[in-house]
Design a protein around this motif. Structure first.
Motif, PDB file in Angstrom:
ATOM      1  N   LEU A 149     -50.676  -5.667 -19.843  1.00  0.00           N
ATOM      2  CA  LEU A 149     -49.938  -6.578 -18.980  1.00  0.00           C
ATOM      3  C   LEU A 149     -49.500  -5.880 -17.701  1.00  0.00           C
ATOM      4  O   LEU A 149     -49.609  -6.447 -16.608  1.00  0.00           O
ATOM      5  CB  LEU A 149     -48.720  -7.136 -19.718  1.00  0.00           C
ATOM      6  N   VAL A 190     -51.112 -15.042 -20.268  1.00  0.00           N
ATOM      7  CA  VAL A 190     -51.027 -14.240 -21.495  1.00  0.00           C
ATOM      8  C   VAL A 190     -51.303 -15.145 -22.680  1.00  0.00           C
ATOM      9  O   VAL A 190     -50.683 -16.204 -22.825  1.00  0.00           O
ATOM     10  CB  VAL A 190     -49.646 -13.578 -21.647  1.00  0.00           C
ATOM     11  N   CYS A 237     -43.229 -11.606 -21.534  1.00  0.00           N
ATOM     12  CA  CYS A 237     -44.303 -11.350 -20.563  1.00  0.00           C
ATOM     13  C   CYS A 237     -44.075 -12.103 -19.261  1.00  0.00           C
ATOM     14  O   CYS A 237     -44.305 -11.567 -18.165  1.00  0.00           O
ATOM     15  CB  CYS A 237     -45.652 -11.738 -21.162  1.00  0.00           C
ATOM     16  N   ALA A 294     -45.694 -12.386 -15.548  1.00  0.00           N
ATOM     17  CA  ALA A 294     -46.853 -13.234 -15.848  1.00  0.00           C
ATOM     18  C   ALA A 294     -46.552 -14.665 -15.442  1.00  0.00           C
ATOM     19  O   ALA A 294     -45.390 -15.088 -15.363  1.00  0.00           O
ATOM     20  CB  ALA A 294     -47.192 -13.162 -17.335  1.00  0.00           C
ATOM     21  N   GLY A 351     -47.899 -18.554 -20.369  1.00  0.00           N
ATOM     22  CA  GLY A 351     -48.189 -18.023 -21.692  1.00  0.00           C
ATOM     23  C   GLY A 351     -48.757 -19.107 -22.586  1.00  0.00           C
ATOM     24  O   GLY A 351     -48.361 -20.279 -22.489  1.00  0.00           O
TER      25      GLY A 351
END
Length: 268
Positions: A44, A61, A76, A81, A84
């Motif tokens: 990541l 993710v 994350c 990010a 997800g």
């Protein structure tokens, strides 16, 4: 058009506190905190570093697990990010590496249908609760992607058409240039994962949950019954015998006593 990166991550039990049931030989997971797998955190982080460098990077993710694995996705996204995806279904529970990679392949292909092509996939080298290092390479094979495992250095070209990576070996390294798209598995030497951001912790979270029907995975190729491998037994290795300490008041005396000890054991 965005530069799309997919990171495959896993929520794992903290092995620093986990124990093994002496009767069944299985891991005792009850009461054990779950964490983002270490190598996946490096995966990541490398994706986030690319996002720091370019303005149009989008990071997704994907994780597979029970409903509580969504905590990993919150973490994350808090780190940077963009979205997800949790693949959660009893039908995929108990999957070994082969069945897990089948599930992730189906999830990636669904993402492509909804969003277009990806440019790069990162996974961690291995999960600390299994240490197989198989899921990433298996996923690459099923997606028909070139792959490089054990990546300890990474550089992306300015035109984002290729990457140059340093692959760790037991007795050295390989320097490899790979055209995109490709899949890379990362190790801890690659970078230092960042902490979550306050804005990320309290900001909006774009998290989706998909089940087996959503990703249209072949149910004969996922789950415990479809898994060709099984864990026979888990155990804690017996502690090693304590080493021998050589004593002496000086380096010369230490060397002399070491030689005497080695001769006594017929080593020299």
């Amino acid at each position: 058009m965005a530069f799309n990166i997919i990171v495959c991550a896993k929520q794992v039990p903290d092995t620093n506190v986990i124990k093994i049931n002496p009767k069944t030989g299985t891991l005792i997971r009850d009461g054990v905190p779950s964490i983002l797998n270490h190598d996946d955190a490096n995966a990541l982080e490398e994706a986030l570093m690319i996002k720091d460098k370019f303005d149009d990077v989008h990071i997704t993710v994907i994780t597979m697990g029970p409903p509580q694995a969504s905590d990993l996705l919150f973490e994350c996204i808090a780190k940077g990010a963009d979205e997800g995806i949790l693949v959660s279904d009893r039908a995929v529970g108990g999957s070994d590496t082969w069945a897990t990679s089948n599930t992730l392949e189906a999830a990636v292909r669904k993402w492509v249908k909804e969003n277009g092509d990806y440019d790069l996939i990162f996974t961690g080298r291995q999960a600390i609760d299994g240490d197989t290092a198989q899921v990433g390479p298996q996923l690459a094979e099923k997606l028909g992607l070139p792959q490089v495992s054990y990546v300890e250095e990474f550089e992306i070209s300015d035109d984002r058409k290729s990457v140059t990576v340093k692959r760790q070996l037991e007795d050295g390294y390989e320097l490899i240039e790979v055209q995109l798209p490709c899949l890379l598995t990362t190790i801890k030497e690659l970078n230092t994962p960042r902490y979550m951001k306050i804005a990320g912790i309290y900001g909006d979270k774009d998290i989706k949950t998909w089940n087996a029907r959503d990703i249209e995975v072949d149910l004969t190729k996922v789950g415990l019954e479809a898994s060709p491998t099984n864990v026979f037994r888990s155990f804690t290795p017996a502690p090693k015998e304590p080493g021998i300490k050589i004593k002496g008041d000086s380096e010369k005396e230490l060397a002399k006593n070491l030689l005497i000890n080695l001769k006594g054991k017929h080593v020299i």
